[in-house]
Scaffold this active site. Structure first.
Site, PDB file in Angstrom:
ATOM      1  CB  SER A 196      -0.848   0.131   1.205  1.00  0.00           C
ATOM      2  OG  SER A 196      -2.101   0.972   1.096  1.00  0.00           O
ATOM      3  CG  ASP A 198      -7.230  -2.991  -3.283  1.00  0.00           C
ATOM      4  OD1 ASP A 198      -7.892  -2.094  -2.390  1.00  0.00           O
ATOM      5  OD2 ASP A 198      -6.144  -2.933  -3.522  1.00  0.00           O
ATOM      6  CG  HIS A 240      -5.904  -2.253   0.370  1.00  0.00           C
ATOM      7  ND1 HIS A 240      -5.125  -2.014  -0.904  1.00  0.00           N
ATOM      8  CD2 HIS A 240      -5.204  -1.755   1.389  1.00  0.00           C
ATOM      9  CE1 HIS A 240      -4.291  -1.145  -0.634  1.00  0.00           C
ATOM     10  NE2 HIS A 240      -3.935  -0.971   0.423  1.00  0.00           N
TER      11      HIS A 240
END
Length: 269
Positions: free
Chosen positions: A100, A222, A250
């Site tokens: 991320s 996601d 995610h």
């Protein structure tokens, strides 16, 4: 080597795996998680690599006294933290696996000091989360403002909803509940400050500066990073490889670790 105890405390740095290995893999977590997010993945590399794990300031078991909303108002501060760790442990041509927001943090760090890193693996990374003219990031400013307001007024209710939605995998509710634990452990004011920095960041103008072997790993469905973002990164990072793993949500490294392990091994070995 003598380790800087203040730096170790600041980031709860952990050195694991094969400490005599020639190459190091750095694992960098995303928002709302900590280094334990890598528990299912790191075991696959422990025999052959030295492993370095750490917590970003403001999350996990990092030193909360080190957090300042003014200092940590930009991803560049987090990149400097990563470089401080890289310098302390004399990393050279290390592999970094970053989830991320840590993907873009690692990218900024590698642009500034390229000798520390060789191959880079970004999982669910995004250069900008906000929609823009000709660009789909996944969020509108109105949606973010609404999220911030919910975080301000009822943080733990927000944690419950966001953790389940971001994790996906409705048939495995324990995964979302696990994320809720680490997300809920963050002080609400810090979580809000960090969320704003992440969701309003924009490093699109830096993507063409990176010159590394980069693997982009993305999962399906996601909510934080739509497929258009994955394709945008792939198009704008020269020589990058994009892989969609058989996973949703995610956090594929948590929900489908074997898929992520296989993708990483194919890339680095």
């Amino acid at each position: 080597m003598f380790m800087n105890s203040e730096l170790v405390k600041k980031h709860k740095i952990s050195i694991e795996g094969n400490k005599n290995a020639a190459q190091t893999i750095v694992f960098a977590h995303g928002f709302g998680t900590d280094q334990t997010a890598w528990d299912k993945v790191k075991k696959a590399f422990a025999a052959d690599y030295k492993l370095l794990l750490y917590d970003n300031v403001g999350g996990g078991s990092s030193d909360m006294a080190a957090f300042s909303p003014i200092k940590y108002s930009t991803l560049y501060t987090y990149a400097d933290d990563l470089l401080a760790i890289a310098n302390e442990f004399e990393l050279k041509n290390a592999i970094i696996v970053a989830h991320s927001v840590s993907g873009m943090i690692a990218l900024l760090a590698a642009i500034k000091a390229p000798h520390h890193f060789s191959k880079m693996i970004f999982i669910g990374a995004s250069p900008r989360y906000l929609n823009d003219s000709g660009y789909i990031g996944g969020f509108t400013q109105e949606a973010l403002d609404s999220m911030y307001e919910t975080m301000r007024t009822n943080y733990y209710a927000w944690v419950s909803g966001f953790s389940a939605a971001a994790m996906g995998n409705a048939d495995k509710p324990e995964l979302g509940q696990g994320f809720a634990v680490t997300l809920g452990a963050i002080r609400p004011d810090i979580a809000l400050s960090v969320a704003k920095v992440i969701f309003e960041s924009d490093v699109r103008n830096r993507l063409k500066e990176i010159n590394k072997e980069i693997l982009l790993i993305h999962a399906h469905n996601d909510i934080a990073v739509p497929v258009e973002v994955a394709e945008y990164l792939h198009e704008n990072i020269s020589g990058s490889k994009l892989v969609f793993v058989d996973a949703e949500g995610h956090f594929p490294h948590i929900s489908a670790p074997q898929e992520v392990i296989s993708a990483i091994k194919d890339f680095i070995e």
